[in-house]
Design a protein around this motif. Structure first.
Motif, PDB file in Angstrom:
ATOM      1  N   LEU A 254       0.828  -1.206   0.000  1.00  0.00           N
ATOM      2  CA  LEU A 254       0.000   0.000   0.000  1.00  0.00           C
ATOM      3  C   LEU A 254       0.864   1.258   0.000  1.00  0.00           C
ATOM      4  CD1 LEU A 254      -2.699   1.444   0.116  1.00  0.00           C
ATOM      5  CD2 LEU A 254      -2.726   1.091   2.604  1.00  0.00           C
ATOM      6  N   ALA A 255       1.914   1.262   0.819  1.00  0.00           N
ATOM      7  CA  ALA A 255       2.812   2.426   0.860  1.00  0.00           C
ATOM      8  C   ALA A 255       3.480   2.632  -0.496  1.00  0.00           C
ATOM      9  CB  ALA A 255       3.863   2.233   1.949  1.00  0.00           C
ATOM     10  N   ALA A 256       3.864   1.543  -1.148  1.00  0.00           N
ATOM     11  CA  ALA A 256       4.491   1.643  -2.466  1.00  0.00           C
ATOM     12  C   ALA A 256       3.497   2.174  -3.491  1.00  0.00           C
ATOM     13  CB  ALA A 256       5.021   0.275  -2.897  1.00  0.00           C
ATOM     14  N   GLN A 257       2.251   1.727  -3.388  1.00  0.00           N
ATOM     15  CA  GLN A 257       1.244   2.192  -4.343  1.00  0.00           C
ATOM     16  C   GLN A 257       0.970   3.680  -4.167  1.00  0.00           C
ATOM     17  OE1 GLN A 257      -2.592   2.490  -4.290  1.00  0.00           O
ATOM     18  NE2 GLN A 257      -3.030   1.790  -6.368  1.00  0.00           N
ATOM     19  N   LEU A 258       0.832   4.122  -2.927  1.00  0.00           N
ATOM     20  CA  LEU A 258       0.599   5.542  -2.665  1.00  0.00           C
ATOM     21  C   LEU A 258       1.791   6.383  -3.104  1.00  0.00           C
ATOM     22  CD1 LEU A 258      -1.096   5.251   0.852  1.00  0.00           C
ATOM     23  CD2 LEU A 258      -2.222   5.732  -1.344  1.00  0.00           C
TER      24      LEU A 258
ATOM     25  N   ALA B  67      10.279   4.654  -7.899  1.00  0.00           N
ATOM     26  CA  ALA B  67       9.863   5.172  -6.591  1.00  0.00           C
ATOM     27  C   ALA B  67       9.146   4.094  -5.784  1.00  0.00           C
ATOM     28  CB  ALA B  67       8.958   6.392  -6.781  1.00  0.00           C
ATOM     29  N   ALA B  68       8.240   3.375  -6.438  1.00  0.00           N
ATOM     30  CA  ALA B  68       7.506   2.308  -5.744  1.00  0.00           C
ATOM     31  C   ALA B  68       8.399   1.092  -5.517  1.00  0.00           C
ATOM     32  CB  ALA B  68       6.274   1.913  -6.554  1.00  0.00           C
ATOM     33  N   ARG B  69       9.202   0.755  -6.517  1.00  0.00           N
ATOM     34  CA  ARG B  69      10.052  -0.438  -6.428  1.00  0.00           C
ATOM     35  C   ARG B  69      11.106  -0.287  -5.337  1.00  0.00           C
ATOM     36  NH1 ARG B  69      10.036  -4.406  -9.931  1.00  0.00           N
ATOM     37  NH2 ARG B  69       8.841  -3.082 -11.358  1.00  0.00           N
ATOM     38  N   ASP B  70      11.692   0.896  -5.242  1.00  0.00           N
ATOM     39  CA  ASP B  70      12.720   1.121  -4.221  1.00  0.00           C
ATOM     40  C   ASP B  70      12.149   0.954  -2.820  1.00  0.00           C
ATOM     41  OD1 ASP B  70      14.511   1.623  -6.236  1.00  0.00           O
ATOM     42  OD2 ASP B  70      14.572   3.800  -5.951  1.00  0.00           O
ATOM     43  N   LEU B  71      10.904   1.378  -2.643  1.00  0.00           N
ATOM     44  CA  LEU B  71      10.288   1.228  -1.323  1.00  0.00           C
ATOM     45  C   LEU B  71      10.114  -0.256  -0.982  1.00  0.00           C
ATOM     46  CD1 LEU B  71       7.397   3.349   0.121  1.00  0.00           C
ATOM     47  CD2 LEU B  71       7.455   0.895   0.474  1.00  0.00           C
TER      48      LEU B  71
ATOM     49  N   PRO C 146       1.702  -2.042  -7.712  1.00  0.00           N
ATOM     50  CA  PRO C 146       2.810  -2.802  -7.135  1.00  0.00           C
ATOM     51  C   PRO C 146       2.304  -4.066  -6.449  1.00  0.00           C
ATOM     52  CG  PRO C 146       2.210  -1.014  -5.681  1.00  0.00           C
ATOM     53  CD  PRO C 146       1.381  -0.842  -6.929  1.00  0.00           C
ATOM     54  N   GLY C 147       3.194  -4.999  -6.253  1.00  0.00           N
ATOM     55  CA  GLY C 147       2.835  -6.224  -5.545  1.00  0.00           C
ATOM     56  C   GLY C 147       4.052  -6.842  -4.880  1.00  0.00           C
ATOM     57  N   ILE C 148       3.783  -7.683  -3.909  1.00  0.00           N
ATOM     58  CA  ILE C 148       4.810  -8.527  -3.282  1.00  0.00           C
ATOM     59  C   ILE C 148       4.278  -9.952  -3.323  1.00  0.00           C
ATOM     60  CG2 ILE C 148       5.997  -9.137  -1.134  1.00  0.00           C
ATOM     61  CD1 ILE C 148       5.983  -6.172  -0.398  1.00  0.00           C
ATOM     62  N   TYR C 149       5.120 -10.879  -3.810  1.00  0.00           N
ATOM     63  CA  TYR C 149       4.681 -12.260  -4.001  1.00  0.00           C
ATOM     64  C   TYR C 149       5.693 -13.198  -3.339  1.00  0.00           C
ATOM     65  CZ  TYR C 149       2.269  -9.527  -7.520  1.00  0.00           C
ATOM     66  OH  TYR C 149       1.548  -8.556  -8.149  1.00  0.00           O
TER      67      TYR C 149
ATOM     68  N   ILE D 170      -2.159  -4.245  -5.149  1.00  0.00           N
ATOM     69  CA  ILE D 170      -3.166  -3.183  -5.054  1.00  0.00           C
ATOM     70  C   ILE D 170      -3.017  -2.323  -6.298  1.00  0.00           C
ATOM     71  CG2 ILE D 170      -4.042  -1.237  -3.695  1.00  0.00           C
ATOM     72  CD1 ILE D 170      -2.580  -2.472  -1.253  1.00  0.00           C
ATOM     73  N   GLU D 171      -4.135  -2.093  -6.997  1.00  0.00           N
ATOM     74  CA  GLU D 171      -4.054  -1.404  -8.289  1.00  0.00           C
ATOM     75  C   GLU D 171      -5.166  -0.382  -8.467  1.00  0.00           C
ATOM     76  OE1 GLU D 171      -4.189  -2.605 -13.052  1.00  0.00           O
ATOM     77  OE2 GLU D 171      -4.966  -3.982 -11.529  1.00  0.00           O
ATOM     78  N   ASP D 172      -4.774   0.813  -8.866  1.00  0.00           N
ATOM     79  CA  ASP D 172      -5.693   1.868  -9.281  1.00  0.00           C
ATOM     80  C   ASP D 172      -5.290   2.344 -10.671  1.00  0.00           C
ATOM     81  OD1 ASP D 172      -6.555   1.659  -6.668  1.00  0.00           O
ATOM     82  OD2 ASP D 172      -6.246   3.768  -6.158  1.00  0.00           O
ATOM     83  N   MET D 173      -6.193   3.064 -11.331  1.00  0.00           N
ATOM     84  CA  MET D 173      -5.866   3.758 -12.576  1.00  0.00           C
ATOM     85  C   MET D 173      -5.759   5.251 -12.286  1.00  0.00           C
ATOM     86  SD  MET D 173      -8.262   2.032 -15.529  1.00  0.00           S
ATOM     87  CE  MET D 173      -9.772   2.672 -14.787  1.00  0.00           C
ATOM     88  N   VAL D 174      -4.709   5.883 -12.802  1.00  0.00           N
ATOM     89  CA  VAL D 174      -4.566   7.330 -12.643  1.00  0.00           C
ATOM     90  C   VAL D 174      -4.643   8.003 -14.004  1.00  0.00           C
ATOM     91  CG1 VAL D 174      -3.248   7.175 -10.506  1.00  0.00           C
ATOM     92  CG2 VAL D 174      -2.034   7.242 -12.688  1.00  0.00           C
ATOM     93  N   TRP D 175      -5.286   9.151 -14.023  1.00  0.00           N
ATOM     94  CA  TRP D 175      -5.473   9.946 -15.242  1.00  0.00           C
ATOM     95  C   TRP D 175      -4.701  11.245 -15.093  1.00  0.00           C
ATOM     96  CZ3 TRP D 175     -10.163  13.613 -15.619  1.00  0.00           C
ATOM     97  CH2 TRP D 175     -10.110  14.354 -16.802  1.00  0.00           C
ATOM     98  N   PHE D 176      -3.886  11.544 -16.090  1.00  0.00           N
ATOM     99  CA  PHE D 176      -3.142  12.797 -16.111  1.00  0.00           C
ATOM    100  C   PHE D 176      -4.033  13.850 -16.762  1.00  0.00           C
ATOM    101  CE2 PHE D 176      -0.183   9.352 -15.796  1.00  0.00           C
ATOM    102  CZ  PHE D 176       0.710   9.778 -14.825  1.00  0.00           C
ATOM    103  N   SER D 177      -4.819  14.506 -15.932  1.00  0.00           N
ATOM    104  CA  SER D 177      -5.840  15.436 -16.406  1.00  0.00           C
ATOM    105  C   SER D 177      -5.251  16.836 -16.564  1.00  0.00           C
ATOM    106  CB  SER D 177      -7.004  15.483 -15.416  1.00  0.00           C
ATOM    107  OG  SER D 177      -6.717  16.369 -14.351  1.00  0.00           O
TER     108      SER D 177
END
Length: 357
Positions: free
Chosen positions: A247-251, A269-273, A321-324, A333-340
């Motif tokens: 969750l922290a990586a996704q945020l 940024a997410a991967r390093d976390l 991101p995920g951990i397996y 955890i996955e969301d879609m973001v729009w560059f508006s």
């Protein structure tokens, strides 16, 4: 300027015409969802040749091209190519099969078919930047996906199999207004959740499982994509740590995702976390991909992305991101973001806090 007119202007310099036959690009340029139809585009004219099954709706839907009833397709194409003095024809190199290309060369021997990727790349570039109507369709698809998540939470119980839950989730999306599925639903519990693209099976859910659902509705020709992981019964401390790390990586990824930033940098940024928390090697896929008419489009947030590829206004890209932990459990955890025009907006409204069922 409509999309067909944009395509006319985007014809490669060395091409006199372009032929579009893929389902996705045909829909993108004509607005018509169909299993057939040939769009032939020149610099000064465009034609859409379609068979009797679709001719009525095509005449009512397609703008920017003359709609022609298909009779003898290759003879019709040959006549139009001759009429416009066309010799070199660009094709969709990312979609046309070798067999289809051979057929064109056999049926239209007076033409040269360019296998350069120039046209294909130009089309993918156009499709990467969504207009208001496309964003509205993606929002609608995602609203159905969000609503289905709320409904499926009451259905998920120990003893239910992955297949049962996937089937009910798909039913919910259909009942809520989806035109279909954006892709095959992933529903994976327990050790299966450690496989990012697990296929739903007959394994029943058990107390102590993590259960991951990666799914999306299709609406108006456009896709949505969301992943949520829930706990069946009280999770262990280790499970909670993994969930909170993801969750922290996704945020962090969402926060980093702003127009102009390198797509590789968002992934990093997410991967390093995740790696910094001790899970290096447990996140083996890219952070995200663009979404539109197809569920996987370009560009994406990836460690292999060209450093010069940046997020741009109009794009819709997932952050997932995920951990397996092999043989044990996984979390994504996955969301879609729009560059508006007003900044980055998260199009996904489902809760991301750990839900314990």
């Amino acid at each position: 300027m409509n999309r067909i007119e944009k395509l006319m202007k985007a014809l490669p310099e060395n091409a006199d015409a372009a032929i579009i036959t893929s389902d996705v690009n045909r829909r993108y340029f004509t607005g018509l969802g169909s299993s057939a139809g040939t769009l032939l585009v020149f610099r000064d004219a465009a034609y859409f040749i379609i068979d009797f099954r679709y001719i009525e709706v095509a005449k009512a839907t397609v703008t920017g091209a003359e709609v022609i009833l298909q009779d003898k397709l290759y003879e019709q194409l040959g006549e139009l190519l001759k009429k416009h003095g066309a010799h070199t024809v660009a094709i969709e190199t990312g979609y046309l099969t070798v067999g289809e290309l051979d057929l064109y060369r056999t049926k239209l021997p007076d033409c040269e078919f360019s296998t350069a990727a120039t046209l294909n790349d130009a089309i993918l570039e156009m499709r990467s930047l969504k207009d208001e109507s496309e964003i509205a369709a993606i929002r609608k698809a995602q609203s159905i996906t969000d609503a289905a998540f709320l409904e499926i939470l009451d259905f998920i119980k120990p003893g239910k199999t992955e297949k049962e839950i996937a089937a009910y989730l798909e039913y919910c999306m259909r009942r809520l207004g989806a035109d279909g599925l954006a892709f095959e639903t992933i529903a994976a519990g327990g050790p299966n959740s450690a496989m990012p693209h697990a296929v739903p099976g007959d394994r029943p859910l058990q107390q102590g499982d993590f259960f991951t659902m990666d799914y999306g509705a299709a609406w108006g020709g456009y896709c949505s994509d969301m992943t949520r992981t829930v706990a069946i019964g009280e999770p262990t401390d280790e499970m909670r740590k993994v969930y909170e790390t993801v969750l922290a990586a996704q945020l962090t990824g969402i926060e980093k995702a702003v127009a102009g930033v390198s797509c590789r940098a968002v992934d990093a940024a997410a991967r390093d976390l995740i790696y910094g928390a001790g899970y290096e090697g447990c996140f083996g896929h890219s952070l995200g991909h663009s979404v539109g008419i197809e569920i996987h489009e370009l560009p994406g947030f990836s460690p292999s992305a060209d450093p010069g590829v940046t997020a741009r206004e109009g794009m819709v890209i997932t952050v997932e991101p995920g951990i397996y932990l092999e043989g044990r459990f996984g979390v994504r955890i996955e969301d879609m973001v729009w560059f508006s025009p007003d900044g980055t907006k998260d199009l996904t409204n489902s809760s991301k806090e750990l839900i314990i069922l």
